[in-house]
Design a protein around this motif. Structure first.
Motif, mmCIF file in Angstrom:
data_model
loop_
_atom_site.group_PDB
_atom_site.id
_atom_site.type_symbol
_atom_site.label_atom_id
_atom_site.label_comp_id
_atom_site.label_asym_id
_atom_site.label_seq_id
_atom_site.Cartn_x
_atom_site.Cartn_y
_atom_site.Cartn_z
ATOM 1 N N SER A 4 -51.991 26.189 -15.105
ATOM 2 C CA SER A 4 -52.228 24.833 -15.613
ATOM 3 C C SER A 4 -51.860 24.743 -17.096
ATOM 4 C CB SER A 4 -53.688 24.432 -15.407
ATOM 5 O OG SER A 4 -54.554 25.285 -16.139
ATOM 6 N N PHE A 5 -52.119 25.807 -17.864
ATOM 7 C CA PHE A 5 -51.738 25.828 -19.278
ATOM 8 C C PHE A 5 -50.223 25.799 -19.424
ATOM 9 C CE2 PHE A 5 -55.720 28.104 -21.216
ATOM 10 C CZ PHE A 5 -56.482 26.981 -20.932
ATOM 11 N N GLU A 6 -49.538 26.553 -18.569
ATOM 12 C CA GLU A 6 -48.072 26.601 -18.648
ATOM 13 C C GLU A 6 -47.465 25.232 -18.368
ATOM 14 O OE1 GLU A 6 -46.444 28.795 -19.974
ATOM 15 O OE2 GLU A 6 -47.761 30.525 -19.871
ATOM 16 N N LYS A 7 -47.972 24.568 -17.327
ATOM 17 C CA LYS A 7 -47.432 23.243 -16.991
ATOM 18 C C LYS A 7 -47.738 22.256 -18.121
ATOM 19 C CE LYS A 7 -46.981 19.784 -13.413
ATOM 20 N NZ LYS A 7 -47.199 19.435 -12.005
ATOM 21 N N ALA A 25 -43.989 20.111 -24.356
ATOM 22 C CA ALA A 25 -42.715 20.484 -24.996
ATOM 23 C C ALA A 25 -41.655 19.417 -24.746
ATOM 24 C CB ALA A 25 -42.236 21.840 -24.488
ATOM 25 N N VAL A 26 -41.596 18.897 -23.524
ATOM 26 C CA VAL A 26 -40.635 17.836 -23.213
ATOM 27 C C VAL A 26 -40.943 16.599 -24.051
ATOM 28 C CG1 VAL A 26 -39.768 16.272 -21.422
ATOM 29 C CG2 VAL A 26 -40.107 18.699 -20.902
ATOM 30 N N ASP A 27 -42.220 16.261 -24.172
ATOM 31 C CA ASP A 27 -42.608 15.131 -25.028
ATOM 32 C C ASP A 27 -42.177 15.363 -26.471
ATOM 33 O OD1 ASP A 27 -43.751 13.558 -23.042
ATOM 34 O OD2 ASP A 27 -45.754 14.396 -23.325
ATOM 35 N N TYR A 28 -42.407 16.583 -26.964
ATOM 36 C CA TYR A 28 -41.986 16.918 -28.333
ATOM 37 C C TYR A 28 -40.483 16.714 -28.506
ATOM 38 C CZ TYR A 28 -46.432 19.441 -29.281
ATOM 39 O OH TYR A 28 -47.744 19.793 -29.483
ATOM 40 N N LEU A 29 -39.719 17.218 -27.520
ATOM 41 C CA LEU A 29 -38.258 17.119 -27.601
ATOM 42 C C LEU A 29 -37.808 15.659 -27.565
ATOM 43 C CD1 LEU A 29 -37.324 20.056 -25.186
ATOM 44 C CD2 LEU A 29 -37.120 20.055 -27.676
ATOM 45 N N LEU A 44 -32.664 31.763 -16.463
ATOM 46 C CA LEU A 44 -33.232 33.063 -16.790
ATOM 47 C C LEU A 44 -34.242 33.559 -15.770
ATOM 48 C CD1 LEU A 44 -33.603 32.951 -20.669
ATOM 49 C CD2 LEU A 44 -31.739 33.821 -19.288
ATOM 50 N N SER A 45 -34.656 32.701 -14.849
ATOM 51 C CA SER A 45 -35.594 33.149 -13.821
ATOM 52 C C SER A 45 -34.876 33.856 -12.671
ATOM 53 C CB SER A 45 -36.384 31.966 -13.272
ATOM 54 O OG SER A 45 -35.532 31.081 -12.584
ATOM 55 N N GLU A 70 -39.766 26.775 -10.346
ATOM 56 C CA GLU A 70 -40.617 25.618 -10.060
ATOM 57 C C GLU A 70 -40.844 24.818 -11.342
ATOM 58 O OE1 GLU A 70 -45.329 24.910 -9.256
ATOM 59 O OE2 GLU A 70 -44.411 26.609 -8.249
ATOM 60 N N ARG A 71 -41.068 25.520 -12.443
ATOM 61 C CA ARG A 71 -41.286 24.848 -13.723
ATOM 62 C C ARG A 71 -40.027 24.109 -14.161
ATOM 63 N NH1 ARG A 71 -42.516 29.184 -17.481
ATOM 64 N NH2 ARG A 71 -42.922 27.534 -18.989
ATOM 65 N N ALA A 72 -38.874 24.704 -13.907
ATOM 66 C CA ALA A 72 -37.615 24.038 -14.264
ATOM 67 C C ALA A 72 -37.503 22.701 -13.535
ATOM 68 C CB ALA A 72 -36.428 24.942 -13.914
ATOM 69 N N LYS A 73 -37.926 22.664 -12.282
ATOM 70 C CA LYS A 73 -37.847 21.426 -11.501
ATOM 71 C C LYS A 73 -38.713 20.331 -12.089
ATOM 72 C CE LYS A 73 -36.754 23.601 -7.081
ATOM 73 N NZ LYS A 73 -37.271 23.970 -5.747
ATOM 74 N N TYR A 74 -39.976 20.657 -12.439
ATOM 75 C CA TYR A 74 -40.804 19.562 -12.942
ATOM 76 C C TYR A 74 -40.456 19.188 -14.371
ATOM 77 C CZ TYR A 74 -44.338 23.034 -14.678
ATOM 78 O OH TYR A 74 -44.993 24.064 -15.299
ATOM 79 N N VAL A 75 -39.870 20.110 -15.146
ATOM 80 C CA VAL A 75 -39.375 19.741 -16.480
ATOM 81 C C VAL A 75 -38.248 18.729 -16.337
ATOM 82 C CG1 VAL A 75 -38.026 20.596 -18.448
ATOM 83 C CG2 VAL A 75 -40.099 21.789 -17.753
#
Length: 198
Positions: free
Chosen positions: A112-115, A121-125, A142-143, A164-169
């Motif tokens: 949950s912390f990673e997501k 991070a996306v918001d920051y960008l 890289l995965s 999986e994280r790449a997909k939701y990003v």
């Protein structure tokens, strides 16, 4: 590095003075957050980033861990409240400090912390007019366990489920059309890459 970090901080109302950035000569592809606003970036990450947007995404992710207080929450869970209190009072030995650094740099945050850090991070960008799509591509690229870089992928090994994280990003970024621009000139980015390539 300072230009990228300062740009992200300024665009997101984060105090640049409270963030201490350390670039360490190490071939591993890694970056991690430490207590008291310390952000560590390995030269291996800089060297292997295909573009400045990938690097900005990883930096934003680690900044999010700091801003969302994930570092202290993780420490409380991993090394215990008594060690955490000893650290805040200054009554701590070098062994506790060594164990703390090892814990933070080598183990993953809760999913949950990673997501939460990815989305932040996306918001920051986006607020900094930096395209987050390359960050998603970075996670996906890289995965891949078949990558010749896999033995150096410390950041990926401590941040599981990267595809999986790449997909939701990428999904979170969709529909947020902004006039994206580079923070660093092409010449500066090339000089940075060459500077850490040896």
């Amino acid at each position: 590095m300072d230009s990228l970090v300062t740009h992200l901080c300024d665009a997101n109302n984060i105090s640049r003075e409270d963030l201490k950035v350390h670039v360490l000569w190490n071939s591993e592809i890694n970056a991690f957050a430490l207590p008291d606003g310390h952000l560590v970036i390995y030269t291996g990450l800089i060297h292997n980033a295909e573009n400045q947007e990938e690097l900005a995404g990883v930096i934003g992710h680690e900044m999010a861990h700091i801003e969302l207080n994930h570092v202290m929450k993780k420490l409380g869970k991993e090394i215990g409240l008594s060690a955490l209190i000893a650290m805040t009072t200054g009554n701590v030995g070098t062994e506790v400090i060594r164990e703390t650094a090892r814990t933070i740099s080598s183990t993953a945050f809760d999913r949950s912390f990673e997501k939460e850090a990815d989305i932040k991070a996306v918001d920051y960008l986006l607020k900094a007019n930096i395209d987050p799509e390359p960050f998603g591509k970075f996670l996906h690229r890289l995965s891949d366990s078949e990558s010749e870089l896999s033995k150096y992928l410390t950041w990926i090994s401590t941040h599981p489920e990267s595809k999986e994280r790449a997909k939701y990003v990428r999904k979170y970024r969709q529909g947020k059309g902004i006039n994206f621009k580079s923070v660093l000139s092409a010449e500066t980015w090339k000089a940075i890459k060459e500077g850490v390539g040896s």
